[in-house]
Design a protein around this motif. Sequence first.
Motif, PDB file in Angstrom:
ATOM      1  N   VAL A  33      -3.160   3.504   5.970  1.00 26.94           N
ATOM      2  CA  VAL A  33      -3.708   2.085   6.526  1.00 26.94           C
ATOM      3  C   VAL A  33      -5.087   2.538   7.188  1.00 26.94           C
ATOM      4  O   VAL A  33      -6.061   1.813   6.876  1.00 26.94           O
ATOM      5  CB  VAL A  33      -2.660   1.292   7.112  1.00 26.94           C
ATOM      6  N   ASP A  34      -4.814   3.688   7.904  1.00 27.60           N
ATOM      7  CA  ASP A  34      -6.105   3.975   8.851  1.00 27.60           C
ATOM      8  C   ASP A  34      -7.173   4.271   7.902  1.00 27.60           C
ATOM      9  O   ASP A  34      -8.466   3.889   8.026  1.00 27.60           O
ATOM     10  CB  ASP A  34      -5.631   5.028   9.758  1.00 27.60           C
ATOM     11  N   GLU A  35      -6.912   5.085   6.819  1.00 27.75           N
ATOM     12  CA  GLU A  35      -7.975   5.705   5.825  1.00 27.75           C
ATOM     13  C   GLU A  35      -8.742   4.481   5.208  1.00 27.75           C
ATOM     14  O   GLU A  35      -9.883   4.521   4.940  1.00 27.75           O
ATOM     15  CB  GLU A  35      -7.481   6.674   5.216  1.00 27.75           C
ATOM     16  N   ALA A  36      -7.732   3.709   4.596  1.00 18.21           N
ATOM     17  CA  ALA A  36      -8.326   2.710   3.775  1.00 18.21           C
ATOM     18  C   ALA A  36      -8.971   1.827   4.598  1.00 18.21           C
ATOM     19  O   ALA A  36     -10.362   1.200   4.010  1.00 18.21           O
ATOM     20  CB  ALA A  36      -7.124   1.833   3.069  1.00 18.21           C
ATOM     21  N   LEU A  37      -8.819   1.437   5.934  1.00 19.12           N
ATOM     22  CA  LEU A  37      -9.801   0.685   6.681  1.00 19.12           C
ATOM     23  C   LEU A  37     -10.781   1.080   7.066  1.00 19.12           C
ATOM     24  O   LEU A  37     -11.847   0.403   7.274  1.00 19.12           O
ATOM     25  CB  LEU A  37      -8.609   0.054   7.735  1.00 19.12           C
ATOM     26  N   GLU A  38     -10.868   2.297   7.484  1.00 18.88           N
ATOM     27  CA  GLU A  38     -11.946   3.009   8.053  1.00 18.88           C
ATOM     28  C   GLU A  38     -12.990   3.257   7.072  1.00 18.88           C
ATOM     29  O   GLU A  38     -14.155   3.372   7.267  1.00 18.88           O
ATOM     30  CB  GLU A  38     -11.661   4.164   8.988  1.00 18.88           C
ATOM     31  N   LYS A  39     -12.684   4.003   6.052  1.00 16.79           N
ATOM     32  CA  LYS A  39     -13.370   4.889   5.037  1.00 16.79           C
ATOM     33  C   LYS A  39     -13.734   3.935   3.609  1.00 16.79           C
ATOM     34  O   LYS A  39     -14.573   3.924   3.007  1.00 16.79           O
ATOM     35  CB  LYS A  39     -13.208   6.001   4.496  1.00 16.79           C
ATOM     36  N   SER A  98      -0.810  -0.680  -9.377  1.00 18.69           N
ATOM     37  CA  SER A  98      -0.569   0.791 -10.005  1.00 18.69           C
ATOM     38  C   SER A  98      -2.026   1.470 -10.371  1.00 18.69           C
ATOM     39  O   SER A  98      -2.223   2.192 -10.910  1.00 18.69           O
ATOM     40  CB  SER A  98       0.263   0.756 -11.188  1.00 18.69           C
ATOM     41  N   LEU A  99      -2.874   1.329  -8.905  1.00 16.43           N
ATOM     42  CA  LEU A  99      -3.971   1.961  -9.214  1.00 16.43           C
ATOM     43  C   LEU A  99      -4.236   3.067  -8.253  1.00 16.43           C
ATOM     44  O   LEU A  99      -4.212   2.592  -6.826  1.00 16.43           O
ATOM     45  CB  LEU A  99      -5.210   1.003  -8.731  1.00 16.43           C
ATOM     46  N   PHE A 100      -3.900   4.340  -8.342  1.00 15.15           N
ATOM     47  CA  PHE A 100      -3.749   5.303  -7.860  1.00 15.15           C
ATOM     48  C   PHE A 100      -5.212   6.084  -7.782  1.00 15.15           C
ATOM     49  O   PHE A 100      -5.867   6.129  -8.512  1.00 15.15           O
ATOM     50  CB  PHE A 100      -2.829   6.337  -8.505  1.00 15.15           C
ATOM     51  N   PRO A 101      -5.282   6.732  -6.455  1.00 15.75           N
ATOM     52  CA  PRO A 101      -6.555   7.526  -6.349  1.00 15.75           C
ATOM     53  C   PRO A 101      -6.717   8.595  -7.207  1.00 15.75           C
ATOM     54  O   PRO A 101      -5.848   9.254  -7.694  1.00 15.75           O
ATOM     55  CB  PRO A 101      -6.403   8.259  -4.873  1.00 15.75           C
ATOM     56  N   ILE A 138      -2.733  -7.643   2.135  1.00 11.95           N
ATOM     57  CA  ILE A 138      -1.850  -6.220   1.882  1.00 11.95           C
ATOM     58  C   ILE A 138      -1.058  -6.013   3.322  1.00 11.95           C
ATOM     59  O   ILE A 138      -1.305  -6.210   4.308  1.00 11.95           O
ATOM     60  CB  ILE A 138      -3.264  -5.239   2.185  1.00 11.95           C
ATOM     61  N   ILE A 139       0.379  -5.863   2.697  1.00 14.87           N
ATOM     62  CA  ILE A 139       1.401  -5.831   3.612  1.00 14.87           C
ATOM     63  C   ILE A 139       1.713  -4.299   3.817  1.00 14.87           C
ATOM     64  O   ILE A 139       1.961  -3.709   2.450  1.00 14.87           O
ATOM     65  CB  ILE A 139       2.519  -6.737   3.396  1.00 14.87           C
ATOM     66  N   ALA A 140       2.020  -3.779   5.022  1.00 12.27           N
ATOM     67  CA  ALA A 140       2.534  -2.689   5.147  1.00 12.27           C
ATOM     68  C   ALA A 140       3.557  -2.630   6.477  1.00 12.27           C
ATOM     69  O   ALA A 140       3.266  -3.049   7.308  1.00 12.27           O
ATOM     70  CB  ALA A 140       1.308  -1.665   5.342  1.00 12.27           C
ATOM     71  N   SER A 141       4.534  -1.512   6.149  1.00 15.18           N
ATOM     72  CA  SER A 141       5.513  -1.270   7.083  1.00 15.18           C
ATOM     73  C   SER A 141       6.017   0.190   7.404  1.00 15.18           C
ATOM     74  O   SER A 141       6.059   0.738   6.199  1.00 15.18           O
ATOM     75  CB  SER A 141       6.720  -2.014   6.903  1.00 15.18           C
ATOM     76  N   GLY A 142       6.077   0.608   8.529  1.00 10.46           N
ATOM     77  CA  GLY A 142       6.471   1.998   8.604  1.00 10.46           C
ATOM     78  C   GLY A 142       5.390   2.766   8.816  1.00 10.46           C
ATOM     79  O   GLY A 142       4.312   2.893   8.536  1.00 10.46           O
ATOM     80  N   ILE A 193       0.810  -1.011  -0.037  1.00 11.71           N
ATOM     81  CA  ILE A 193       0.014   0.079   0.021  1.00 11.71           C
ATOM     82  C   ILE A 193       0.884   1.166   0.137  1.00 11.71           C
ATOM     83  O   ILE A 193       1.830   1.332   0.702  1.00 11.71           O
ATOM     84  CB  ILE A 193      -1.021   0.072   1.232  1.00 11.71           C
ATOM     85  N   GLY A 194       0.556   2.271  -0.944  1.00 12.99           N
ATOM     86  CA  GLY A 194       1.401   3.519  -0.836  1.00 12.99           C
ATOM     87  C   GLY A 194       1.054   4.415   0.177  1.00 12.99           C
ATOM     88  O   GLY A 194      -0.354   4.163   0.615  1.00 12.99           O
TER      89      GLY A 194
END
Length: 247
Positions: free
Chosen positions: A210-216, A156-159, A199-203, A148-149
């Motif tokens: 991560v928060d916005e994607a999961l919440e909204k 390569s699917l960007f908002p 979906i893997i994310a670090s840092g 996740i960016g």
Amino acid sequence: MSRSNAVIVHEDADVLADAVASRLINRLADAQASRGEASIVLTGGRIAAKVYVNILGSSIRGVVDWSKVDFWWGDERFLPSGDPERNETQAREAFLDHLPVDPARVHPMAAADAVGTPEEAAARYEAELAAAAGGAGVPAFDLLLLGIGEDGHVASLFPGNPALDAEGAAVGVHDSPKPPPERVSLTLGALNTATAAWIIASGDGKAEAVDEALEKRELPAGRVEAQGHTRWLIDKAAAARLKHLEL
């Protein structure tokens, strides 16, 4: 098939990469026990590179028959073959070139020195996917890996980019906010055919996304919904803004 989602938080990037590698090996082994073969969609990025190195070094990697695994990519930078920025190059150097894979089962997206445009590369990949699926659609993906960016993009699917709403299985991407501007990606529809998505994310740089994607559920990452289960495998830094979790 029922669908489920979960967030699994690991201590740091090293623990996360080791855990994902072990989970991945077991996931492929289980698929082979069921079907005799397995299929995975690879991703790029720093944490994915760590995962691939850990797969190569794992003491249990031998439970998978690597010659019966199909390797696909979720997206690719439209650059010449062998360019160090290509996700294919990263994966080959990290682990594919060191495992007994079947070259015919490794399915990279066409490079910029092989076709003229991202659209041509997407069309070629869509045809290859359809052939593997028996003539139409996409084959069974036992596992889809995604990073996740910081803007919430996956593959390569960007908002806000038109590619996010593309139909079919693959799409040429232009005007990427991250270099290079031209890319090739599986569509959201193709990603969501996977049996399992991780979906893997670090840092801490990923924490807000991560928060916005999961919440909204409005960002591209939040719109990923595999047919079986979707897992968010993250470290404590990436989970820092998830106030509802007991960390």
